[in-house]
Structures are given as structure tokens and as C-alpha cells.
Design an enzyme around this catalytic site. Structure first.
Site, PDB file in Angstrom:
ATOM      1  N   HIS A 558      17.998  50.834   4.887  1.00  0.00           N
ATOM      2  CA  HIS A 558      16.712  50.630   4.200  1.00  0.00           C
ATOM      3  C   HIS A 558      16.867  49.858   2.889  1.00  0.00           C
ATOM      4  CE1 HIS A 558      12.517  51.134   3.619  1.00  0.00           C
ATOM      5  NE2 HIS A 558      12.391  52.257   4.303  1.00  0.00           N
ATOM      6  N   ASP A 562      13.325  47.040   6.025  1.00  0.00           N
ATOM      7  CA  ASP A 562      12.224  47.977   5.888  1.00  0.00           C
ATOM      8  C   ASP A 562      11.676  48.347   7.265  1.00  0.00           C
ATOM      9  OD1 ASP A 562      12.376  47.966   3.095  1.00  0.00           O
ATOM     10  OD2 ASP A 562      11.148  46.153   2.977  1.00  0.00           O
TER      11      ASP A 562
END
Length: 585
Positions: A558, A562
Site C-alpha cells: 500500500h 492503492d
């Protein structure tokens, strides 16, 4: 004119190389394109030709030394009149020097050879980030005859377990690193006598040896009388102009910023001396380093005073103290701890428990999983894909395919093909993170996890996988899987991966949350294919049909990927699989 010979750059990510052999000596005449030395990198071993005609006037980097690319390793003088001549051989003096007796200590065994040549066998570098290896089995004993490319020993690293072949024909003269010992990459583990010369190993004992007394400004040679007596005794005697110095260690261990030689660490492990005790020792070596004498003195005194041995840490202490220091550092600065001695284990309770030490590869997997968890911010997304078209194609064509290509057709090659198309569409999934920079890879080296019996895991990768069709991918997967299970993988097979797939579905698992293979930023998990009732819309009407369904899970970092990017990537793979076209075969 002087021409610099530099360490060449043998690949995009190759930053260093090791000289493994010089074919010329200083002062030798060389011709353009004539081989002058050989190098080894984490990508390839190769021979390097001379860039010009001339004389090799200077050698700056010697065999088994590792230097950065573009480092000057030698100098060639094209003007013969300016070349530096080869070092002259010492000439005997008319009056032989008188021998004197001086005690000499032989601290480590060494090999002496008459009438032959010795080839050093180093611990190979089995991957880009591999810095050490453990010898798990020797296939030959000292004195055994070996043939070139015959398996000599097996090693285990945090990347792969593999068999190492002999580089030359000859006789195994000496084994320097024993089974279950771990040493740094480049450490000499054995020597091979290639011409059948007489080989003797010196003793470890202290002996009184006659040594030629140095005479100022004269070249020393052993007296004939001494030489004859040595031959009669059948021993090997070395003569020095001055006392020999202690050889520098080939590898070093560290704890708390302090260095320890492999010899000291080996003694500490055998005597159950922990790093906490080593750190308290006052070393007598250079810069306060602990020497063999220091640790042996400490052990002898500890035995007399019956100093308490280190106790086993409690679970709470393990969670707090060691990890507090570990996590205070940035991920790239963290160093995997290396236990100096076996951790005391609790005695079995009631005979119903069993303690099984982890083998080397299991330990390496454990450290890598922890490192990945602490480096990447893991997020996992899951989709379900209808692979009925692919299932029917495999069912109808697997026999013909096996007969024509001699390869078993599986879901994996279709999934790999869809994954490659998705990586081209979303290249951020085919990148790495370097500090605050994103390193986009313009090539796709697709890795896939292979389970290795009895309890191991390795991730070889298909180089330039984007250049292959489904048949080519099936062939590459079958070839690398076989090499992994037979310990035939090469360093190139396991390095420079850009994206990985793990297929836990072969064991019946529906889906999972895989750990990212560092330094990549994502990994695709493949579940098992099951028949399920699915609601379909046919001509505007909902209907229930039995379809072959597959869960795909994507674990992504992350810090870079995303949810939106990860979701689009997964949907692209799903759509590609569900709309499979047989023309893509």
C-alpha cells in the site's frame, strides 16, 4: 600509452564483480581480444579479453577479490619500451644463510603441493542479495577423484538449495568448510589439485621449525644441508625472511557494531558463548577485536570460576528487548540476527512433546517472511473468475498437447499469460520502491512459487516472460519447476524477479493472503478451481448454471499500490481469463 582495464558491467543491476582467474601475469605480452582474466557476477561468469596489444604492466585486483564495476583492475602498456618488467626471481647468494630455530605456530590447516596446481572453490553467490551459504552435504572426501561438472557439494542459502559442480578435473585436495557450517559468499570452501601433484596438509600442532635467519640486504635461500634433511624427513618446511603474520579472516560476524571473525564465532558456538558475553570481552586484536587467544582464555577462566551460562529468554523478553532495537531502525538498515549458540530448549513435558530444529531453508524462509511483513504495508483484494472456457479447452486438448509438446497443460500457464498482459497495462505493479523513488521495470521476469519437499519453498522466475505465448510459458514453468525440485536452479533462475504468482490452489485451498516477495510490490495468489452454481444472465433472464470458478487474491504494497490500482489490475486478469480466446495459444 597506458590503457586501463576496468571491471565491466555485465547487466543492468550488476554493480560488482569478482576476479576468479588471471590468464596472464604481470609483465606478460597480450594481444587484442586475447583472454586476460575471468570474472564472476551474480548474473554470469565470463572471460574478459584484452582491449589492445601491449604488455600487462600492472595488476591491481587479484583473484577472489570483489570490486565495483568500472574499477581499474589492470593496466596495459602499449609502448613496450615503457612497460614495467615482470618481477625478477631471487638469485641465490654465494654464502648460504645459517638456520636458526624459532617456534612457529600453525593456526589453521593449509595445503602444500609439489608438482601440481591448486584451484580454489569459493562459496558461490546464488542471488542478488545472497551474502552467505551453508554447506549441507559433501559428495566427495579429501583424496577423491573429481571430474569437471560432477557434483562436489550441496549448499543452502536464503534463496535456494542447490548442488555445486566441480570446475575442474582433479583430486579434492582439501575441505576447508565442513557440513552445516555457514560462511560468506566468496569464502574458499575447498581446493582441488588439477594436475595430480603431491599434496600434504600441515598439522595444527605447534612445532619447532628451522627458519632461515634474515641477513640484511641479501636474498635468502635455504641451506642445502637443511634442504636435504627436510627431504629425508618427508616433511614440508617453509622459510621466511621474517616471521609470518596472522592471516586476515575471510568473513566477519557482527553484533552491536562490533566485528567477530568466523573462527571466534565458531568457537563461541561450540562453547555456548553468547553475544552478550562476547561484547563484554576486551579484545587484544586490531581496533580491540576479539582474537582466538582472547576467547580461549575467557573460556578457560569461565570454566574455573563456573560463570553462569546464559539463561533462556522468556516469551515477554523476546517480544520486548531484541525487537525494540530491531524496529527502531529503518527497514533497509535492519540486519537479520545470527544466533551465536543454540537457544536452550525446555525439556519435553510428559513425553508428549517433541522439539525439531528448523533446517536451514526453513530458517531462511522465516527471516524473509518477517522482513517482508516489516517492509511492505500488505493489503489483499480478492476476485472470483469464471474459467469454464479454459477448463473445457484443457479437457479437450490436454492429450494432444502432451503428445505434441511433451508438456502437461495446466491453468497456471493461462493465469501467467493473463497476469503478464495486466502488468503491461498497469506497470506500477511491475516496479520496486527505492527510498522515495519508484523504479519502473521495462521487462517482466515472472516468478512463481514452487514447493520443495519436505518443507521448503523457492521462487524461480521466467526471464522476459512478456515475450512468450501460453505454450512458451507452460514449457518454462515445467522446466523451472523440475529444476527446483532436483536442485538444479542457477543464480540467474532466482534473481531479478519483478512480479510473483503463488498457486496454493494445487492443495485445495480456495484463497489466501500471500506475503509479497521482496523487493517486489505485489504477489498474485491462485486458489483451486471448483464447480459452483452461478447466476448468469442469458437474453435478459437470470438463470443458474454450474460453472468452474476460481478465486484470485492480490497482496500489494500500500506504500505504492492503492486499492483502486490493485482492483483494476485484478479485474483485468479476471476479464482476460473469462474471455479466453484459443487463438492466443
Amino acid at each position: 600509452m597506458k590503457i586501463d582495464v576496468v571491471m565491466p558491467k555485465m547487466g543492468e543491476s550488476v554493480n560488482e564483480g569478482t576476479i576468479i582467474k588471471w590468464h596472464k601475469k604481470q609483465g606478460d605480452t597480450v594481444k587484442k581480444d586475447e583472454i586476460i582474466f575471468e570474472i564472476s557476477t551474480d548474473k554470469v561468469d565470463t572471460e574478459i579479453p584484452s582491449p589492445a596489444d601491449g604488455i600487462l604492466s600492472e595488476i591491481r585486483v587479484f583473484e577472489q577479490e570483489t570490486v565495483q564495476t568500472d574499477t581499474v583492475v589492470a593496466v596495459i602498456e602499449t609502448d613496450a619500451s615503457k612497460a614495467v618488467p615482470a618481477p625478477a626471481q631471487p638469485q641465490p647468494t654465494s654464502e648460504p644463510p645459517q638456520p636458526v630455530s624459532r617456534p612457529q605456530q600453525k593456526e589453521t590447516p593449509s595445503t602444500k603441493q609439489a608438482g601440481g596446481s591448486l584451484v580454489d572453490i569459493p562459496m558461490p553467490k546464488m542471488g542478488e542479495s545472497v551474502m552467505e551459504g551453508t554447506i549441507i552435504k559433501w559428495h566427495k572426501k579429501p583424496g577423491d577423484t573429481v571430474k569437471k561438472d560432477e557434483t562436489l557439494f550441496e549448499i543452502s542459502t536464503d534463496k535456494v538449495d542447490t548442488e555445486i559442480p566441480s570446475p575442474e578435473n582433479g583430486v579434492l585436495a582439501e575441505i576447508l568448510v565442513q557440513e552445516q557450517e555457514t560462511v560468506s559468499v566468496g569464502t574458499i570452501v575447498a581446493r582441488i589439485s588439477t594436475t595430480g601433484g603431491v599434496v600434504q596438509q600441515s598439522s595444527r600442532e605447534r612445532v619447532e621449525e628451522p627458519v632461515v635467519a634474515p641477513v640484511k640486504d641479501e636474498v635468502q635461500t635455504p641451506a642445502p644441508l637443511i634442504e636435504e634433511s627436510v627431504k629425508e624427513a618427508g616433511t614440508v618446511v617453509e622459510y621466511y625472511k621474517e616471521p609470518p603474520t596472522e592471516r586476515a579472516p575471510e568473513g566477519m560476524g557482527t553484533s552491536g557494531g562490533r566485528f567477530y571473525s568466523p573462527l571466534v564465532l565458531n568457537i563461541a558456538q561450540k562453547e555456548n558463548v553468547g553475544f552478550d558475553e562476547l561484547n563484554r570481552l576486551k579484545g587484544s586484536g586490531i581496533e580491540g577485536r576479539v582474537t582466538k587467544k582472547d576467547i580461549l582464555d575467557y573460556i578457560s577462566k569461565r570454566g574455573k570460576t563456573e560463570a553462569p551460562r546464559p539463561r533462556a529468554l522468556t516469551a515477554e523478553e523476546i517480544r520486548q528487548e531484541p525487537h525494540a532495537a530491531y524496529y527502531s531502525k529503518a527497514p533497509e538498515e535492519r540486519e537479520r540476527p545470527k544466533p551465536s549458540a543454540p537457544i536452550p530448549q525446555p525439556a519435553p513435558v510428559g513425553g508428549n512433546t517433541e522439539i525439531i530444529p528448523m533446517d536451514n531453508i526453513r530458517q531462511k524462509i522465516m527471516y524473509h517472511m518477517v522482513k517482508s511483513r516489516d517492509t511492505s504495508v500488505h493489503v489483499t483484494a480478492v476476485v472470483e473468475a469464471d474459467v469454464t472456457k479454459i477448463h473445457n479447452f484443457i479437457k479437450n486438448n490436454k492429450d494432444n498437447f502432451l503428445k505434441r509438446e511433451n508438456i502437461k497443460l495446466t491453468y497456471m500457464s493461462f493465469i501467467a499469460y493473463a497476469c503478464i498482459k495486466a502488468l503491461k497495462e498497469y506497470p506500477y505493479l511491475n516496479s520496486t520502491i527505492d527510498g522515495t523513488n519508484i523504479v519502473l521495470k521495462r521487462f517482466i521476469n515472472l516468478g512463481f512459487a514452487v514447493a520443495v519437499e519436505p518443507n521448503g519453498l523457492i521462487v524461480p522466475n521466467i526471464k522476459n516472460a512478456d515475450e512468450k505465448n501460453i505454450v512458451g510459458l507452460a514449457r518454462a514453468i515445467a522446466d523451472l519447476s523440475n529444476k527446483a525440485r532436483t536442485k538444479k536452479l542457477t543464480p540467474d533462475d532466482i534473481s531479478s524477479g519483478t512480479f510473483s504468482i503463488t498457486n496454493y490452489g494445487v492443495f485445495g485451498t480456495l484463497f489466501g493472503t500471500p506475503i509479497i516477495n521482496q523487493p517486489e510490490v505485489a504477489i498474485l495468489g491462485v486458489g483451486t478451481v471448483t464447480k459452483k452454481p452461478v447466476v448468469l444472465e442469458v437474453d435478459g433472464t437470470d438463470t443458474i448454471a454450474v460453472r468452474h470458478m476460481l478465486y484470485l487474491s492480490l497482496s500489494h504494497d500500500h506504500r505504492l499500490v492503492d486499492g483502486m490500482l490493485g482492483g483494476k489490475f485484478l479485474k483485468f486478469i479476471k476479464d482476460t481469463l473469462e474471455n479466453f480466446d484459443s487463438f492466443e495459444i
